[in-house]
Structures are given as structure tokens and as C-alpha cells.
Motif scaffolding. Structure first.
Motif, PDB file in Angstrom:
ATOM      1  N   UNK A   1       0.821  -1.196   0.000  1.00  0.00           N
ATOM      2  CA  UNK A   1       0.000   0.000   0.000  1.00  0.00           C
ATOM      3  C   UNK A   1       0.864   1.258   0.000  1.00  0.00           C
ATOM      4  N   UNK A   2       1.995   1.204   0.736  1.00  0.00           N
ATOM      5  CA  UNK A   2       2.870   2.382   0.759  1.00  0.00           C
ATOM      6  C   UNK A   2       3.381   2.713  -0.638  1.00  0.00           C
ATOM      7  N   UNK A   3       3.716   1.690  -1.411  1.00  0.00           N
ATOM      8  CA  UNK A   3       4.197   1.921  -2.767  1.00  0.00           C
ATOM      9  C   UNK A   3       3.085   2.492  -3.643  1.00  0.00           C
ATOM     10  N   UNK A   4       1.871   1.933  -3.538  1.00  0.00           N
ATOM     11  CA  UNK A   4       0.742   2.433  -4.313  1.00  0.00           C
ATOM     12  C   UNK A   4       0.394   3.871  -3.948  1.00  0.00           C
ATOM     13  N   UNK A   5       0.547   4.217  -2.677  1.00  0.00           N
ATOM     14  CA  UNK A   5       0.173   5.548  -2.214  1.00  0.00           C
ATOM     15  C   UNK A   5       1.242   6.601  -2.374  1.00  0.00           C
TER      16      UNK A   5
ATOM     17  N   UNK B   1     -10.722  -1.095  -3.041  1.00  0.00           N
ATOM     18  CA  UNK B   1     -10.807   0.250  -3.610  1.00  0.00           C
ATOM     19  C   UNK B   1      -9.529   1.033  -3.365  1.00  0.00           C
ATOM     20  N   UNK B   2      -8.965   0.921  -2.152  1.00  0.00           N
ATOM     21  CA  UNK B   2      -7.724   1.625  -1.847  1.00  0.00           C
ATOM     22  C   UNK B   2      -6.572   1.143  -2.722  1.00  0.00           C
TER      23      UNK B   2
ATOM     24  N   UNK C   1      -6.003   6.651  -0.712  1.00  0.00           N
ATOM     25  CA  UNK C   1      -4.884   5.912  -0.132  1.00  0.00           C
ATOM     26  C   UNK C   1      -3.735   6.850   0.197  1.00  0.00           C
ATOM     27  N   UNK C   2      -3.416   7.746  -0.724  1.00  0.00           N
ATOM     28  CA  UNK C   2      -2.316   8.674  -0.482  1.00  0.00           C
ATOM     29  C   UNK C   2      -2.609   9.581   0.714  1.00  0.00           C
ATOM     30  N   UNK C   3      -3.832  10.073   0.841  1.00  0.00           N
ATOM     31  CA  UNK C   3      -4.202  10.902   1.987  1.00  0.00           C
ATOM     32  C   UNK C   3      -4.085  10.121   3.289  1.00  0.00           C
ATOM     33  N   UNK C   4      -4.545   8.870   3.283  1.00  0.00           N
ATOM     34  CA  UNK C   4      -4.473   8.037   4.484  1.00  0.00           C
ATOM     35  C   UNK C   4      -3.014   7.803   4.893  1.00  0.00           C
ATOM     36  N   UNK C   5      -2.170   7.492   3.907  1.00  0.00           N
ATOM     37  CA  UNK C   5      -0.769   7.223   4.215  1.00  0.00           C
ATOM     38  C   UNK C   5      -0.012   8.477   4.628  1.00  0.00           C
ATOM     39  N   UNK C   6      -0.277   9.584   3.969  1.00  0.00           N
ATOM     40  CA  UNK C   6       0.417  10.823   4.331  1.00  0.00           C
ATOM     41  C   UNK C   6       0.048  11.264   5.744  1.00  0.00           C
ATOM     42  N   UNK C   7      -1.170  10.993   6.159  1.00  0.00           N
ATOM     43  CA  UNK C   7      -1.607  11.294   7.514  1.00  0.00           C
ATOM     44  C   UNK C   7      -0.904  10.392   8.530  1.00  0.00           C
ATOM     45  N   UNK C   8      -0.395   9.247   8.064  1.00  0.00           N
ATOM     46  CA  UNK C   8       0.254   8.271   8.935  1.00  0.00           C
ATOM     47  C   UNK C   8       1.761   8.460   9.026  1.00  0.00           C
ATOM     48  N   UNK C   9       2.317   9.356   8.243  1.00  0.00           N
ATOM     49  CA  UNK C   9       3.757   9.573   8.170  1.00  0.00           C
ATOM     50  C   UNK C   9       4.141  10.835   8.925  1.00  0.00           C
TER      51      UNK C   9
ATOM     52  N   UNK D   1      -4.524   0.366  16.979  1.00  0.00           N
ATOM     53  CA  UNK D   1      -5.689  -0.523  16.992  1.00  0.00           C
ATOM     54  C   UNK D   1      -6.814  -0.066  16.052  1.00  0.00           C
ATOM     55  N   UNK D   2      -6.647   1.095  15.427  1.00  0.00           N
ATOM     56  CA  UNK D   2      -7.650   1.593  14.489  1.00  0.00           C
ATOM     57  C   UNK D   2      -6.981   2.542  13.496  1.00  0.00           C
ATOM     58  N   UNK D   3      -7.734   2.895  12.470  1.00  0.00           N
ATOM     59  CA  UNK D   3      -7.231   3.850  11.493  1.00  0.00           C
ATOM     60  C   UNK D   3      -7.233   5.248  12.082  1.00  0.00           C
ATOM     61  N   UNK D   4      -6.340   6.065  11.617  1.00  0.00           N
ATOM     62  CA  UNK D   4      -6.316   7.470  12.040  1.00  0.00           C
ATOM     63  C   UNK D   4      -7.467   8.214  11.385  1.00  0.00           C
ATOM     64  N   UNK D   5      -7.970   9.239  12.051  1.00  0.00           N
ATOM     65  CA  UNK D   5      -8.975  10.074  11.394  1.00  0.00           C
ATOM     66  C   UNK D   5      -8.340  10.816  10.223  1.00  0.00           C
TER      67      UNK D   5
END
Length: 93
Positions: free
Chosen positions: A1-5, A36-37, A46-54, A88-92
Motif C-alpha cells: 500500500x505504501x508503494x501504491x500511495x 478500492x484503496x 490511499x495517499x491521503x491516508x498514508x500521508x496522515x500516517x507519516x 488498533x484503528x485507522x487514524x482520522x
């Protein structure tokens, strides 16, 4: 997913912190959402989710409480490349 995002290239430039959802947290999304991601249509999400996680630099979980949005840290792993906090969950978003 990191590569895709588009995050894979950012992870090689020094210490970084990744707020990664556990496998159970990702599974809770369901197969349709994960599919879908992984698709071209979901690339922006996906990119927004990953960038929020970095987070640049090596940052402790205690210094990220405002960013966790109610997620709990299950495990922390450190290496020369930085820190991974497993949540334990996804970030907002």
C-alpha cells in the motif's frame, strides 16, 4: 500500500515515524474498501491516508497523542530508519 500511495519514496530519506494500523484494524475496513484503496480510483484516498500516517523524524507515541485521534498504540518498533507505532484503528482523516 505504501508503494501504491506514493509513500515508499519518502521512507528512505532518514528517520521517520509511521502510524500503522494493525492487520485487524485494516481488516475491519472490509474487502471492498481495501480493494478500492488498492485500485487506481482509490489512489487519492490511499495517499491521503498514508500521508496522515507519516511523521518526519523519530517521534514517540507520547508526543503524538493529539494526532492519534482516539487510536491506541498496540506496539512500538524502533530501528535506525525510525519508529513504527502499530495502532488498533485507522487514524482520522
Amino acid at each position: 500500500l505504501a508503494q501504491l500511495g506514493g509513500l515508499a519514496g519518502m521512507l528512505g530519506g532518514g528517520a521517520s515515524t509511521l502510524l500503522a494500523p494493525s492487520n485487524d484494524a485494516l481488516s475491519a475496513l472490509g474487502e471492498e474498501a481495501l480493494g478500492r484503496l488498492s485500485s487506481p480510483e482509490g489512489a487519492d484516498d490511499l495517499q491521503n491516508m498514508l500521508m496522515n500516517s507519516f511523521v518526519p523524524g523519530s517521534v514517540s507515541a507520547a508526543d503524538l497523542t493529539d494526532r492519534l485521534g482516539g487510536a491506541n498504540v498496540l506496539k512500538t518498533e524502533q530501528s535506525e530508519a525510525g519508529v513504527v507505532h502499530v495502532l488498533d484503528s485507522l487514524l482520522p482523516t
